[in-house]
Design an enzyme around this catalytic site. Structure first.
Site, PDB file in Angstrom:
ATOM      1  CB  THR A  29      -0.820  10.839 -14.130  1.00 25.86           C
ATOM      2  OG1 THR A  29      -0.289  12.138 -13.424  1.00 25.86           O
ATOM      3  CG2 THR A  29      -0.666  11.338 -15.459  1.00 25.86           C
ATOM      4  CE  LYS A  34       6.215   7.954  -6.345  1.00 26.88           C
ATOM      5  NZ  LYS A  34       5.397   8.694  -5.076  1.00 26.88           N
ATOM      6  CG  ASN A  72       8.149  13.110  -5.692  1.00 26.24           C
ATOM      7  OD1 ASN A  72       9.231  13.449  -5.381  1.00 26.24           O
ATOM      8  ND2 ASN A  72       6.983  13.604  -5.897  1.00 26.24           N
ATOM      9  CG  ASP A 126       5.624  11.812  -2.932  1.00 25.73           C
ATOM     10  OD1 ASP A 126       4.967  12.518  -3.517  1.00 25.73           O
ATOM     11  OD2 ASP A 126       5.889  10.702  -3.435  1.00 25.73           O
ATOM     12  N   GLY A 166       5.775   1.449   2.151  1.00 27.95           N
ATOM     13  CA  GLY A 166       6.756   2.635   1.475  1.00 27.95           C
ATOM     14  C   GLY A 166       6.185   3.923   2.143  1.00 27.95           C
ATOM     15  CB  ALA A 167       2.911   5.472   1.749  1.00 28.50           C
ATOM     16  NE  ARG A 219      -2.563  -7.263   5.733  1.00 24.95           N
ATOM     17  CZ  ARG A 219      -2.911  -7.376   4.560  1.00 24.95           C
ATOM     18  NH1 ARG A 219      -4.144  -7.639   4.362  1.00 24.95           N
ATOM     19  NH2 ARG A 219      -2.088  -7.076   3.617  1.00 24.95           N
ATOM     20  CE  LYS A 246       5.192  -5.816   4.636  1.00 18.34           C
ATOM     21  NZ  LYS A 246       4.027  -5.057   3.583  1.00 18.34           N
ATOM     22  CE1 TYR A 287      -4.237  11.157  -4.832  1.00 17.30           C
ATOM     23  CE2 TYR A 287      -6.083  11.060  -6.376  1.00 17.30           C
ATOM     24  CZ  TYR A 287      -4.702  10.745  -6.078  1.00 17.30           C
ATOM     25  OH  TYR A 287      -3.946  10.328  -7.157  1.00 17.30           O
TER      26      TYR A 287
HETATM   27  P1  ATR Z   1       2.871   1.770   0.122  1.00 19.09           P
HETATM   28  O1  ATR Z   1       4.310   1.746  -0.603  1.00 19.09           O
HETATM   29  O2  ATR Z   1       1.834   2.803  -0.881  1.00 19.09           O
HETATM   30  O3  ATR Z   1       2.822   2.243   1.451  1.00 19.09           O
HETATM   31  P2  ATR Z   1       2.564  -0.937   0.409  1.00 19.09           P
HETATM   32  O4  ATR Z   1       3.972  -1.014   0.798  1.00 19.09           O
HETATM   33  O5  ATR Z   1       2.005  -1.978  -0.491  1.00 19.09           O
HETATM   34  O6  ATR Z   1       2.152   0.504  -0.436  1.00 19.09           O
HETATM   35  O7  ATR Z   1       1.853  -1.185   1.914  1.00 19.09           O
HETATM   36  C1  ATR Z   1       0.420  -1.066   1.889  1.00 19.09           C
HETATM   37  C2  ATR Z   1       0.045  -1.046   3.376  1.00 19.09           C
HETATM   38  O8  ATR Z   1      -1.257  -1.445   3.299  1.00 19.09           O
HETATM   39  C3  ATR Z   1       0.677  -2.154   4.136  1.00 19.09           C
HETATM   40  O9  ATR Z   1       0.680  -1.628   5.582  1.00 19.09           O
HETATM   41  C4  ATR Z   1      -0.347  -3.117   4.203  1.00 19.09           C
HETATM   42  O10 ATR Z   1      -0.197  -4.095   5.321  1.00 19.09           O
HETATM   43  P3  ATR Z   1       0.595  -5.263   5.304  1.00 19.09           P
HETATM   44  O11 ATR Z   1       2.028  -4.879   5.505  1.00 19.09           O
HETATM   45  O12 ATR Z   1       0.284  -6.061   6.543  1.00 19.09           O
HETATM   46  O13 ATR Z   1       0.633  -6.036   4.113  1.00 19.09           O
HETATM   47  C5  ATR Z   1      -1.644  -2.589   4.439  1.00 19.09           C
HETATM   48  N1  ATR Z   1      -2.827  -3.368   3.932  1.00 19.09           N
HETATM   49  C6  ATR Z   1      -3.374  -3.623   2.538  1.00 19.09           C
HETATM   50  N2  ATR Z   1      -4.483  -4.115   2.589  1.00 19.09           N
HETATM   51  C7  ATR Z   1      -4.697  -4.446   3.879  1.00 19.09           C
HETATM   52  C8  ATR Z   1      -5.930  -4.801   4.593  1.00 19.09           C
HETATM   53  N3  ATR Z   1      -6.824  -5.602   3.949  1.00 19.09           N
HETATM   54  N4  ATR Z   1      -5.850  -4.907   5.848  1.00 19.09           N
HETATM   55  C9  ATR Z   1      -4.904  -4.446   6.686  1.00 19.09           C
HETATM   56  N5  ATR Z   1      -3.723  -3.884   5.917  1.00 19.09           N
HETATM   57  C10 ATR Z   1      -4.004  -3.847   4.799  1.00 19.09           C
END
Ligand code: ATR
Length: 458
Positions: A21, A78, A99, A116, A143-144, A165, A169, A231
C-alpha cells in the site's frame, strides 16, 4: 514523520494483502504538512474467520472501540465492509463499494464513503479536464469501470461508449445507467468518429508483457484526453499509444492521491491546499518511480553534457527535453520558432514536460526557457529533484558561440551575443533559483568535478 505522543490519533488502511500500500505515504505526508497529530499504519486483516465471525467484521468493531479516527479499506473488503457499518454515504451505496470509514455522528460505529470516484473527478479537475457535456469511451466493465460510469454520469457526461471483452458485463452496467452504449471489444468501429475522453479501466497493462486491448491508431486518435486507472507501470501501453499520437494523458496516481486527500479531509474536517497536494504527489512519485534528477539553467550551462555524464555514472537514463521535442515534432527548434513563434514552442514544451513526468530514475535536461511558464515550473517540481546549473556570461558565451541551433542568439555579433546572454540571464535567474532545490556553480569546473558535486548536495 510526526513525533508520536500520547495525543496522536490513529489512522490506517485495512486489506489483505496490504504490504504494497502507498496510502501511508499519502497520509503521513499530509499529517506532516498540516501539522495534524496523527499516524497512519497498514493493518493486515487476514481474509478468514475467527470463532465464527469474519476477521474484517471483528477488526472494524475493535478498531472503532479503540477510537481509531479514520480508516481506508482496500481489496478484498470494499464491499464486504459495508455490512459492518452503521451508515453508508449515498454515492458509496450507488457505486456499491466503500474505501473510507469515518466515525458516525449519529450512531456508534463507522460511516462508509467512496472517495475513489470523487478522487478521480478531482484529479481530472486538477488537470483542467472538463467532463460536462463531453462524450466518453471506457475500456473495461469491471467494478472500477462501473464506478467511473456512475461518476461520469453525475459529472454531466452526455454519452458513454463502454467496451468490454465480455460484452454482457457492459450490457449489465448499461441497464443501470442510461447514457451508455455497451459494445464488445471488436465492435469499437461502431463508435461514431468524434472527440472523446478515454478511460482505460481494465487490468490489462499491469504486466510488462501486456499490450493494448484494442490496437488501432484510428481508435485512439478519437481521444482528446486519456486516463489510465493503472499507475504502475507509470507508462502503460495505453499511455504510450496516446503519447505517440500527441494526445495528453495521465495515469491513475493522481486518482490515488486525491482519494486519499478527500478521505483525510473527511477525517479532520479540513481542506488540503493545492500546494500540499502537489508536495504529497511528488513524494508519491518518488516512492513509486524513484528519483529523477532535473537540470535547469541557461543555454550553455552544461545541462546536456553534465546530464549525460551524471546518468552514466549512476546507471540512470538520460533525456534531453529539446531533443525529445525535435523528435516528436519532426522539426528543429529553430524551425518551430520560425514557423510558429516562441509562444507555440513553449506550449509544445509544456506538453513534453507533462508526458515525461512519469519517467523514473532518469536525468532530464531541460531547455533554457523551460522555467518561464508557471505550469512548467509546477510540472518540473513533480518530476524529481531540480538542480540549477549556474554559469557566468563569459563561460556561457564560450560554450555556445559556435552553436547555430540557438534561435534566440542567431545572427548576432560577439558583443551583441554577450549582451543578450547577460540580459536574458538577469531575467531568468530568479526562475532558475526559485524552481530548483539546489544551485551548482559550474564556471571553471570540469565535468567530473560537477558530477561529484551532485553526490555532496544530496
Ligand atoms: P476491477 O474491479 O478493478 O475493475 P475486474 O472486475 O476484475 O476489476 O475487471 C477487470 C477488467 O479488465 C474487466 O473489464 C476485464 O474484462 P472481462 O470483463 O471481459 O473479464 C478486463 N480485462 C482483464 N484482462 C483482460 C484482457 N486480457 N483483455 C481484455 N480485457 C481484460
Amino acid at each position: 514523520m510526526i513525533e508520536i505522543n500520547g495525543k496522536t490519533s490513529i489512522l490506517g488502511v485495512i486489506g489483505d494483502p496490504i504490504e504494497h500500500t502507498l496510502s501511508p505515504v499519502i497520509h503521513n505526508t499530509l499529517c506532516e504538512l498540516t501539522g495534524i497529530n496523527a499516524a497512519y499504519l497498514p493493518i493486515h486483516v487476514e481474509n478468514a474467520e475467527t470463532d465464527g465471525e469474519s476477521n474484517i467484521a471483528s477488526a472494524v468493531k475493535g478498531l472503532y472501540a479503540s477510537g481509531v479516527k479514520g480508516l481506508n479499506v482496500t481489496v478484498p473488503y470494499k464491499q464486504e465492509v459495508m455490512k459492518t457499518l452503521v451508515e453508508v454515504d449515498s454515492l458509496a451505496a450507488e457505486i456499491g463499494a466503500v474505501n473510507t470509514l469515518v466515525p458516525s455522528k449519529i450512531d456508534k460505529g463507522y460511516k462508509g464513503y467512496n472517495t475513489d470516484m470523487p478522487g478521480l473527478r478531482r484529479a481530472l479537475e486538477s488537470k483542467g479536464v472538463i467532463l460536462e457535456g463531453k462524450k466518453a469511451v471506457i475500456i473495461g466493465a469491471g467494478g472500477a469501470a462501473r464506478a467511473v460510469c456512475v461518476m461520469l454520469e453525475k459529472a454531466g457526461v452526455e454519452k458513454i461508449y463502454l467496451l468490454n471483452r465480455t460484452k454482457e458485463k457492459a450490457e449489465k452496467i448499461a441497464s443501470e445507467i442510461s447514457c451508455i452504449t455497451p459494445l464488445g471489444l471488436s465492435e469499437y468501429k461502431d463508435i461514431p468518429v468524434d472527440k472523446y475522453i478515454f478511460f482505460q479501466c481494465t487490468s490489462f497493462g499491469l504486466k510488462d508483457t501486456d499490450g493494448l486491448v484494442i490496437d488501432d491508431d484510428d481508435f485512439y486518435k478519437m481521444a482528446e484526453y486519456g486516463y489510465d486507472l493503472i499507475y504502475n507501470p507509470a507508462v502503460t501501453p495505453f499511455i504510450a499509444k496516446l503519447d505517440s499520437l500527441g494526445v495528453r494523458s495521465d495515469n491513475g496516481l493522481s486518482m490515488l492521491l486525491y482519494q486519499g486527500i478527500i478521505a483525510f479531509e473527511y477525517w479532520f474536517d479540513t481542506k488540503i491546499s493545492g500546494e500540499d497536494a502537489r508536495l504529497t504527489y511528488a513524494r508519491l512519485c518518488q516512492k513509486l518511480y524513484g528519483d529523477n534528477i532535473i537540470l535547469v539553467g541557461y543555454m550553455g550551462s552544461g545541462k546536456t553534457t553534465i546530464g549525460k555524464a551524471l546518468a552514466k555514472r549512476r546507471g540512470m537514463s538520460f533525456i534531453d527535453l529539446d531533443a525529445y521535442i525535435v523528435e516528436r515534432e519532426g522539426r528543429t527548434i529553430n524551425q518551430i520558432f520560425a514557423e510558429d513563434g516562441e509562444e507555440k514552442f513553449r506550449e509544445i514544451e509544456t506538453f513534453a514536460i507533462d508526458s515525461i513526468r512519469f519517467m523514473h530514475n532518469t536525468v532530464v535536461s531541460t531547455g533554457g526557457g523551460a522555467v518561464l511558464r508557471t505550469a512548467n515550473r509546477n510540472l518540473l517540481k513533480d518530476c524529481g529533484r531540480i538542480y540549477y546549473l549556474q554559469a557566468d556570461v563569459d563561460t556561457i558565451y564560450e560554450r555556445v558561440k559556435n552553436d547555430t541551433a540557438r534561435p534566440l542568439l542567431n545572427g548576432l555579433s560577439e558583443e551583441e551575443k554577450k549582451a543578450k546572454i547577460s540580459e536574458m540571464l538577469k531575467q531568468r535567474e530568479v526562475y532558475y533559483k526559485t524552481t530548483s532545490d539546489v544551485t551548482i556553480n559550474t564556471s571553471g569546473k570540469t565535468v567530473d568535478e560537477i558530477v561529484n558535486i551532485f553526490s555532496i548536495t544530496e
